[in-house]
Write a protein that holds these residues in place. Structure first.
Motif, short mmCIF file in Angstrom:
data_model
loop_
_atom_site.label_atom_id
_atom_site.label_comp_id
_atom_site.label_asym_id
_atom_site.label_seq_id
_atom_site.Cartn_x
_atom_site.Cartn_y
_atom_site.Cartn_z
N GLU A 7 0.80 -1.22 0.00
CA GLU A 7 0.00 0.00 0.00
C GLU A 7 0.84 1.28 0.00
OE1 GLU A 7 -4.03 -0.85 2.35
OE2 GLU A 7 -2.24 -1.33 3.54
N ARG A 8 2.10 1.18 0.36
CA ARG A 8 2.91 2.39 0.35
C ARG A 8 3.29 2.75 -1.08
NH1 ARG A 8 8.62 3.81 3.53
NH2 ARG A 8 8.76 5.95 2.71
N ASN A 9 2.96 3.96 -1.48
CA ASN A 9 3.22 4.43 -2.84
C ASN A 9 4.48 5.29 -2.85
OD1 ASN A 9 2.88 6.77 -4.91
ND2 ASN A 9 1.52 5.18 -5.68
N TYR A 10 5.38 5.03 -3.80
CA TYR A 10 6.63 5.77 -3.90
C TYR A 10 6.62 6.76 -5.07
CZ TYR A 10 8.41 2.28 -0.64
OH TYR A 10 8.61 1.49 0.47
N ARG A 11 5.45 6.97 -5.67
CA ARG A 11 5.36 7.77 -6.89
C ARG A 11 4.68 9.11 -6.66
NH1 ARG A 11 2.00 4.65 -10.99
NH2 ARG A 11 3.95 3.52 -11.27
N SER A 12 3.48 9.11 -6.08
CA SER A 12 2.60 10.27 -6.10
C SER A 12 2.52 10.97 -4.75
CB SER A 12 1.19 9.85 -6.52
OG SER A 12 1.20 9.13 -7.74
N THR A 13 2.04 12.21 -4.79
CA THR A 13 1.78 12.94 -3.55
C THR A 13 0.54 12.36 -2.87
OG1 THR A 13 0.36 14.55 -4.66
CG2 THR A 13 2.73 15.05 -4.55
N GLN A 14 0.42 12.63 -1.56
CA GLN A 14 -0.71 12.09 -0.81
C GLN A 14 -2.04 12.65 -1.30
OE1 GLN A 14 -0.68 9.56 1.41
NE2 GLN A 14 -2.92 9.72 1.32
N THR A 15 -2.06 13.88 -1.76
CA THR A 15 -3.32 14.45 -2.26
C THR A 15 -3.81 13.74 -3.52
OG1 THR A 15 -2.01 16.16 -3.37
CG2 THR A 15 -3.00 16.73 -1.24
N ILE A 16 -2.89 13.38 -4.39
CA ILE A 16 -3.27 12.63 -5.59
C ILE A 16 -3.77 11.24 -5.20
CG2 ILE A 16 -2.36 11.50 -7.67
CD1 ILE A 16 -0.57 13.94 -8.08
N LEU A 17 -3.09 10.62 -4.23
CA LEU A 17 -3.50 9.27 -3.80
C LEU A 17 -4.86 9.30 -3.12
CD1 LEU A 17 -0.13 7.84 -2.45
CD2 LEU A 17 -1.21 7.42 -4.66
N ALA A 18 -5.14 10.34 -2.35
CA ALA A 18 -6.44 10.43 -1.67
C ALA A 18 -7.58 10.47 -2.69
CB ALA A 18 -6.48 11.67 -0.78
N ALA A 19 -7.40 11.24 -3.77
CA ALA A 19 -8.42 11.30 -4.82
C ALA A 19 -8.53 9.96 -5.54
CB ALA A 19 -8.09 12.42 -5.80
N SER A 20 -7.40 9.35 -5.83
CA SER A 20 -7.41 8.06 -6.53
C SER A 20 -8.06 6.98 -5.68
CB SER A 20 -5.97 7.65 -6.89
OG SER A 20 -5.35 8.64 -7.68
N ASN A 21 -7.73 6.94 -4.39
CA ASN A 21 -8.35 5.98 -3.48
C ASN A 21 -9.87 6.16 -3.45
OD1 ASN A 21 -5.93 4.78 -2.66
ND2 ASN A 21 -5.65 6.19 -0.95
N ALA A 22 -10.32 7.42 -3.46
CA ALA A 22 -11.75 7.69 -3.41
C ALA A 22 -12.46 7.20 -4.66
CB ALA A 22 -11.99 9.19 -3.22
N VAL A 23 -11.81 7.32 -5.81
CA VAL A 23 -12.41 6.84 -7.06
C VAL A 23 -12.57 5.33 -7.03
CG1 VAL A 23 -11.97 6.51 -9.53
CG2 VAL A 23 -11.70 8.76 -8.52
N ILE A 24 -11.53 4.61 -6.65
CA ILE A 24 -11.58 3.15 -6.72
C ILE A 24 -12.36 2.55 -5.56
CG2 ILE A 24 -9.50 2.53 -5.42
CD1 ILE A 24 -10.63 1.14 -8.87
N ALA A 25 -12.57 3.31 -4.50
CA ALA A 25 -13.31 2.80 -3.34
C ALA A 25 -14.75 2.45 -3.69
CB ALA A 25 -13.29 3.81 -2.20
N ASN A 26 -15.28 3.04 -4.74
CA ASN A 26 -16.65 2.77 -5.15
C ASN A 26 -16.79 1.55 -6.06
OD1 ASN A 26 -18.02 4.90 -3.78
ND2 ASN A 26 -17.24 6.35 -5.28
N ALA A 27 -15.69 0.84 -6.31
CA ALA A 27 -15.75 -0.38 -7.12
C ALA A 27 -16.61 -1.42 -6.43
CB ALA A 27 -14.34 -0.93 -7.35
N CYS A 28 -17.34 -2.19 -7.23
CA CYS A 28 -18.27 -3.18 -6.67
C CYS A 28 -17.55 -4.31 -5.95
CB CYS A 28 -19.14 -3.74 -7.79
SG CYS A 28 -20.29 -2.54 -8.49
#
Length: 700
Positions: free
Chosen positions: A312-333
């Motif tokens: 789960e630790r990401n070495y690429r992106s800022t935390q703000t980008i990851l927060a938005a990305s996590n929110a998008v995929i959290a709605n997956a069925c």
């Protein structure tokens, strides 16, 4: 062997695994204490940017350091470059662990490669036991399509009164049916509904297509998996192949299709020694028959269930980008739950940019690209991503107007260039004289020989016990007699193997150069490609290995396609989201973040399609390291050939960003766009076995 090098050559080094985080180390160390030496099955869910390649390479190295034999390890990837990178990293870790000098060779992994290349090798090894000719050749996509077209014409399907699918569509249907392991009827209904009326004709076509390939001792790209899977369906052979490998490690498991999953389960039925790495949230290749259920169902495929480690630790992106990305995929069925995090703190949130239309979108992106460049972010560190290739048309015009150089991924591939196909066809025909597709192409390269004479030659070779004798005794048209004699002399050299490999490439090129100069006005430019081909040939031990590997994993570009601008030291990247997977840039701009584009209006027929579109947006967002902008045009200008004529169509923000997800973004507007007109969408939901006979029976 590396591990037996005298201790005097070693220097004490720090722990080579010290840089691993706790989750990565858990994956690397899994099952090492198992007394059998064959650890239980392991699934590593590797989030975007979580160090997947380093983790997998470290596990391979750790297994070798624990005593695993590299000769008995099977490493499966989806590109030859990925396999080479894996071996390079494994070697580096082992060097660090044992303190060897940099000049000493790391261990060799002879069974490291793509599914298709490993399948080709195993099929040759077991050819005599599965009713397959050891001298089979491999058709690339273009050759397979041409053969499909030839068979289509022979069966009279090109002359039907109603519109029958073209050869490319026929091959796509065949490929999807084979790789998805589904019956033809369901594939037609779900994926090619406009072709459903032709089910019986297509089944007859595919049966004849298979027969032609078998007569020519040829396999196409899909056959390498199909024949391998059919071979592994024979318990005796499956057990023998499985015993050859103590450890099987698979990268990008979310991209496997049902054939590949079946092969792995046959290799390791109990899962012991099997490690797969992937991310269900990045499964975006269903159009290639990739099956996300392979990774979702993997743990329950074994008893006891496979162990799961999540990175789960990401070495690429800022935390703000990851927060938005996590929110998008959290709605997956359905998904493996993970929350990507990073210690890269930033006050800059990703942005939703409302623009008036596609022209406004192009102007905004071009301006932002130049602004980032002035701020020190080079063009190569920026990328514009889009769902479909034509979405970048307006932007390309704007970039050209502003003199911003760019490279767009796609275009003519190396093996599709006519001069490359000519040379490879000569080699394929020498390797397999019964390859009708190669022979038909090569014969017509001889001045004075046309399609009719070429067919007469190939018919004679097909009916002869010795096809080479039939070729050498062939009487060409009078106008071709002298040139034919020169070709036959070169062909004899290639068949006899008197000059050896790779000198055989020189034989082909000496014969082909006059043909190249006769057929192409830009012959000097194309000669550079042939020189590149010769350099590639030097890296292979035999003609057969060269032809196999080049067909399965070709270089990307030729002089036929516009590549990076030669006069500019920097250029912007334009790419479809599918092509961008695995890449990263400092700044990423995603075009057309609206319903109808993301998700594509063509991919919302089922809940599964919508879910894959959500994953596609997630992949696009997680390519960004520091800056992420999703561009939202308010309207599109649509030209229609009906009574309504041209009109503006208003768009809605993609349904994958409802209100709670939008809270993670900054909202901006450009030009005449109104922030109030940024509607938010909702969320939708004799041999041991005759494999050739088995393959033929699929279409009976």
């Amino acid at each position: 062997m590396l591990l037996s090098t005298p201790a005097t050559h070693r220097v004490a080094r720090p722990d080579p695994f010290a840089a691993l985080n706790a989750q990565q180390r858990a994956a690397v160390e899994h099952g090492l204490s198992d007394p059998s030496g064959r650890p239980p099955p392991l699934l590593v869910i590797a989030g975007a940017g979580s160090g997947k390649t380093m983790t997998l390479a470290s596990r391979v190295a750790r297994l070798v350091l624990a005593g695993a034999d590299p000769q008995r390890m099977l490493l499966l990837t989806f590109s030859r470059r990925a396999a080479m990178e894996m071996e390079r990293r494994v070697g580096r870790v082992i060097h660090e662990a044992l303190g060897f000098a940099p000049t000493q060779r790391p261990p060799a992994f002879p069974w490291s490669g793509t599914f298709h290349s490993v399948g080709a090798r195993l099929l040759r090894d077991y050819a005599g036991r599965i009713g397959l000719s050891e001298s089979f050749t491999i058709h690339d996509r273009a050759d397979a399509e041409d053969l499909m077209g030839l068979v289509r014409q022979e069966l009279g399907l090109a002359a039907t009164r109603s519109r029958f699918p073209l050869k490319g569509t026929c091959l796509a249907i065949y490929s999807r049916t084979v790789n998805s392991r589904r019956d033809l009827r369901s594939v037609l209904q779900d994926v090619f509904p406009w072709c459903s009326q032709w089910e019986s004709e297509l089944k007859r076509l595919f049966g004849a297509y298979v027969q032609h390939k078998q007569q020519q001792h040829a396999l196409d790209y899909d056959d390498l998996l199909l024949y391998w899977a059919q071979m592994m369906a024979e318990p005796q052979i499956a057990a023998h192949v499985g015993e050859r490998f103590d450890h099987v490690l698979v990268d990008e498991y979310q991209d496997t299709n049902r054939l590949q999953a079946a092969i792995l389960m046959a290799l390791k039925p109990d899962g012991r020694g099997l490690t797969v790495v992937g991310d269900d949230a990045q499964s975006i290749y269903s159009f290639r028959a990739a099956e996300v259920r392979n990774i979702l169902d993997f743990p329950r495929a074994f008893r006891p269930e496979a162990h799961v480690v999540t990175l789960e630790r990401n070495y690429r992106s800022t935390q703000t980008i990851l927060a938005a990305s996590n929110a998008v995929i959290a709605n997956a069925c359905e998904r493996f739950t993970k929350e990507l995090w990073s210690d890269q703190v930033s006050s800059q949130r990703p942005a939703l940019i409302a623009v008036e239309d596609e022209a406004g979108q192009a102007q905004w992106v071009a301006g932002e690209v130049l602004a980032q460049r002035e701020a020190g972010v080079g063009l190569k560190s920026q990328a514009v991503l889009f769902r479909t290739s034509h979405h970048s048309a307006a932007l390309e015009l704007e970039l050209t107007r502003r003199n911003i150089p760019f490279v767009k991924f796609g275009g003519l591939k190396f093996l599709e260039a006519s001069h490359i196909k000519d040379v490879l066809s000569v080699l394929r025909w020498a390797e397999n004289p019964r390859s009708r597709m190669a022979g038909f192409r090569v014969a017509q390269l001889v001045a004075g020989i046309g399609p009719a004479s070429a067919r007469r030659l190939l018919d004679a070779m097909e009916s002869a016990a010795d096809p080479v004798a039939a070729l050498t005794s062939f009487k060409p048209p009078a106008a071709a007699a002298a040139d034919w004699e020169v070709f036959v002399a070169a062909y004899r050299q290639l068949r006899q193997g008197s000059v050896g490999w790779p000198a055989e490439m020189d034989v082909v090129q000496r014969w082909y150069l006059p043909q190249l100069q006769r057929l192409h006005d830009d012959a000097p430019v194309r000669q550079a490609d042939l020189a590149q081909l010769a350099r590639i040939a030097n890296g292979y031990a035999s003609r057969e290995r060269f032809l196999t590997e080049l067909t399965l994993d070709p270089p990307d570009a030729t002089s036929d396609e516009p590549g990076a601008p030669h006069r500019d030291e920097d250029y912007l990247i334009l790419s479809t989201i599918h092509s961008a997977k695995g890449q990263e840039w400092k700044a990423v701009y995603v075009l057309n973040a609206v319903d109808g584009c993301i998700p594509s209006e063509m991919s919302t027929g089922t809940a599964a399609e919508v879910e894959e579109e959500r994953r596609l947006l997630y992949v696009a967002m997680t390519r960004a390291r520091q800056t992420l902008q999703l561009i939202v045009p308010q309207r599109f200008y649509v030209t229609q050939q009906n009574s309504m004529g041209s009109r503006h169509v208003y768009a809605s923000l993609t349904r994958f960003i409802p209100d709670d997800v939008a809270a993670h973004f900054e909202r901006l507007q450009h030009g005449g766009a109104s922030g109030d007109r940024l509607p938010l969408g909702g969320v939708a939901g004799a041999p041991v076995v005759d494999v050739s006979a088995r393959v033929r029976s699929l279409w009976q």
